[in-house]
Design a protein around this motif. Structure first.
Motif, PDB file in Angstrom:
ATOM      1  N   LEU A  81      -6.295   1.937  -0.389  1.00 25.86           N
ATOM      2  CA  LEU A  81      -6.183   0.525  -0.020  1.00 25.86           C
ATOM      3  C   LEU A  81      -7.560  -0.120   0.074  1.00 25.86           C
ATOM      4  O   LEU A  81      -7.749  -1.266  -0.347  1.00 25.86           O
ATOM      5  N   ALA A  82      -8.544   0.604   0.607  1.00 30.00           N
ATOM      6  CA  ALA A  82      -9.900   0.056   0.705  1.00 30.00           C
ATOM      7  C   ALA A  82     -10.470  -0.239  -0.683  1.00 30.00           C
ATOM      8  O   ALA A  82     -11.113  -1.276  -0.878  1.00 30.00           O
ATOM      9  N   VAL A  83     -10.219   0.642  -1.631  1.00 35.10           N
ATOM     10  CA  VAL A  83     -10.691   0.400  -2.995  1.00 35.10           C
ATOM     11  C   VAL A  83      -9.973  -0.795  -3.597  1.00 35.10           C
ATOM     12  O   VAL A  83     -10.589  -1.642  -4.262  1.00 35.10           O
ATOM     13  N   LYS A  84      -8.667  -0.910  -3.367  1.00 35.25           N
ATOM     14  CA  LYS A  84      -7.904  -2.056  -3.875  1.00 35.25           C
ATOM     15  C   LYS A  84      -8.378  -3.361  -3.256  1.00 35.25           C
ATOM     16  O   LYS A  84      -8.340  -4.403  -3.903  1.00 35.25           O
ATOM     17  N   LEU A  85      -8.800  -3.318  -2.005  1.00 31.54           N
ATOM     18  CA  LEU A  85      -9.265  -4.540  -1.344  1.00 31.54           C
ATOM     19  C   LEU A  85     -10.604  -5.017  -1.901  1.00 31.54           C
ATOM     20  O   LEU A  85     -10.945  -6.185  -1.773  1.00 31.54           O
ATOM     21  N   TRP A  86     -11.380  -4.113  -2.496  1.00 35.97           N
ATOM     22  CA  TRP A  86     -12.645  -4.504  -3.115  1.00 35.97           C
ATOM     23  C   TRP A  86     -12.401  -5.353  -4.359  1.00 35.97           C
ATOM     24  O   TRP A  86     -13.217  -6.187  -4.710  1.00 35.97           O
ATOM     25  N   GLU A 113      -8.981  -3.226   8.485  1.00 40.76           N
ATOM     26  CA  GLU A 113     -10.196  -2.708   9.119  1.00 40.76           C
ATOM     27  C   GLU A 113     -10.206  -1.173   9.109  1.00 40.76           C
ATOM     28  O   GLU A 113     -11.240  -0.555   8.879  1.00 40.76           O
ATOM     29  N   GLU A 114      -9.068  -0.557   9.369  1.00 41.51           N
ATOM     30  CA  GLU A 114      -8.978   0.907   9.317  1.00 41.51           C
ATOM     31  C   GLU A 114      -9.234   1.415   7.896  1.00 41.51           C
ATOM     32  O   GLU A 114      -9.856   2.458   7.712  1.00 41.51           O
ATOM     33  N   ALA A 115      -8.749   0.680   6.899  1.00 43.38           N
ATOM     34  CA  ALA A 115      -9.004   1.059   5.506  1.00 43.38           C
ATOM     35  C   ALA A 115     -10.486   0.970   5.194  1.00 43.38           C
ATOM     36  O   ALA A 115     -11.055   1.848   4.548  1.00 43.38           O
ATOM     37  N   ARG A 116     -11.117  -0.091   5.664  1.00 38.92           N
ATOM     38  CA  ARG A 116     -12.551  -0.250   5.433  1.00 38.92           C
ATOM     39  C   ARG A 116     -13.346   0.883   6.086  1.00 38.92           C
ATOM     40  O   ARG A 116     -14.264   1.436   5.505  1.00 38.92           O
ATOM     41  N   LYS A 117     -12.949   1.253   7.310  1.00 42.09           N
ATOM     42  CA  LYS A 117     -13.650   2.327   8.014  1.00 42.09           C
ATOM     43  C   LYS A 117     -13.379   3.696   7.397  1.00 42.09           C
ATOM     44  O   LYS A 117     -14.187   4.608   7.552  1.00 42.09           O
ATOM     45  N   SER A 118     -12.248   3.842   6.699  1.00 44.22           N
ATOM     46  CA  SER A 118     -11.889   5.157   6.167  1.00 44.22           C
ATOM     47  C   SER A 118     -12.768   5.595   5.007  1.00 44.22           C
ATOM     48  O   SER A 118     -12.871   6.776   4.720  1.00 44.22           O
ATOM     49  N   ILE A 119     -13.417   4.654   4.346  1.00 46.21           N
ATOM     50  CA  ILE A 119     -14.167   4.996   3.143  1.00 46.21           C
ATOM     51  C   ILE A 119     -15.676   4.843   3.329  1.00 46.21           C
ATOM     52  O   ILE A 119     -16.439   5.013   2.384  1.00 46.21           O
ATOM     53  N   ALA A 138       0.807  -1.224   0.000  1.00 44.32           N
ATOM     54  CA  ALA A 138       0.000   0.000   0.000  1.00 44.32           C
ATOM     55  C   ALA A 138       0.840   1.273   0.000  1.00 44.32           C
ATOM     56  O   ALA A 138       0.331   2.352  -0.286  1.00 44.32           O
ATOM     57  N   GLY A 139       2.113   1.183   0.330  1.00 45.29           N
ATOM     58  CA  GLY A 139       2.978   2.358   0.282  1.00 45.29           C
ATOM     59  C   GLY A 139       2.994   3.190   1.540  1.00 45.29           C
ATOM     60  O   GLY A 139       3.279   4.386   1.481  1.00 45.29           O
ATOM     61  N   ILE A 145      -5.696   9.141   2.959  1.00 44.67           N
ATOM     62  CA  ILE A 145      -5.942   8.903   1.532  1.00 44.67           C
ATOM     63  C   ILE A 145      -5.361   7.558   1.111  1.00 44.67           C
ATOM     64  O   ILE A 145      -5.974   6.824   0.323  1.00 44.67           O
ATOM     65  N   LYS A 146      -4.191   7.197   1.648  1.00 41.27           N
ATOM     66  CA  LYS A 146      -3.623   5.879   1.357  1.00 41.27           C
ATOM     67  C   LYS A 146      -4.527   4.772   1.858  1.00 41.27           C
ATOM     68  O   LYS A 146      -4.685   3.740   1.208  1.00 41.27           O
TER      69      LYS A 146
END
Length: 120
Positions: free
Chosen positions: A114-119, A48-54, A11-12, A109-110
């Motif tokens: 990441l949340a979009v990539k996980l979809w 989980e944090e990525a999922r919650k971010s979006i 994810a960078g 934003i990262k």
């Protein structure tokens, strides 16, 4: 197909951002009973944090597209104030989520990317 652990690793995130997630991971492990956190790992926490971010931001993005489509459909570009207003609220949501999570806006934003990539 890449697993979520590989996607999180690619994810960078900078070293400082990863240390922030590690601090949050340590706080969760210290707060909750060990039986509740037995299966929790650092990549799972970041996922989980990525999922919650979006969660809320995706609704703003859908509203921006709908209002832009409506403005194009009706041919009245004075309706473009609504997508601009929604964009403003989306940016405020990203900023407030970053402040609430004690992260930088770039890290937030990262997480959203990441949340979009996980979809997919």
């Amino acid at each position: 197909m890449l697993t979520y652990k590989v996607k999180v690793a690619n994810a960078g995130f900078s070293k400082q951002e990863l240390l922030g997630f590690k601090r949050q991971y340590g706080q969760l492990k210290a707060t909750y009973h060990p039986n509740l956190t037995v299966g929790m790992t650092l990549p799972a926490l970041i996922k989980e944090e990525a999922r919650k971010s979006i969660i809320m931001t995706r609704y703003y993005i859908v509203a921006i597209f709908l209002f832009t489509f409506a403005a194009a459909m009706f041919g009245n570009w004075s309706y473009m104030y609504m997508p601009a207003g929604m964009l403003f609220f989306a940016l405020l949501d990203v900023r407030s989520s970053a402040i609430e999570g004690e992260r930088t806006i770039v890290c937030q934003i990262k997480l959203m990317i990441l949340a979009v990539k996980l979809w997919f």
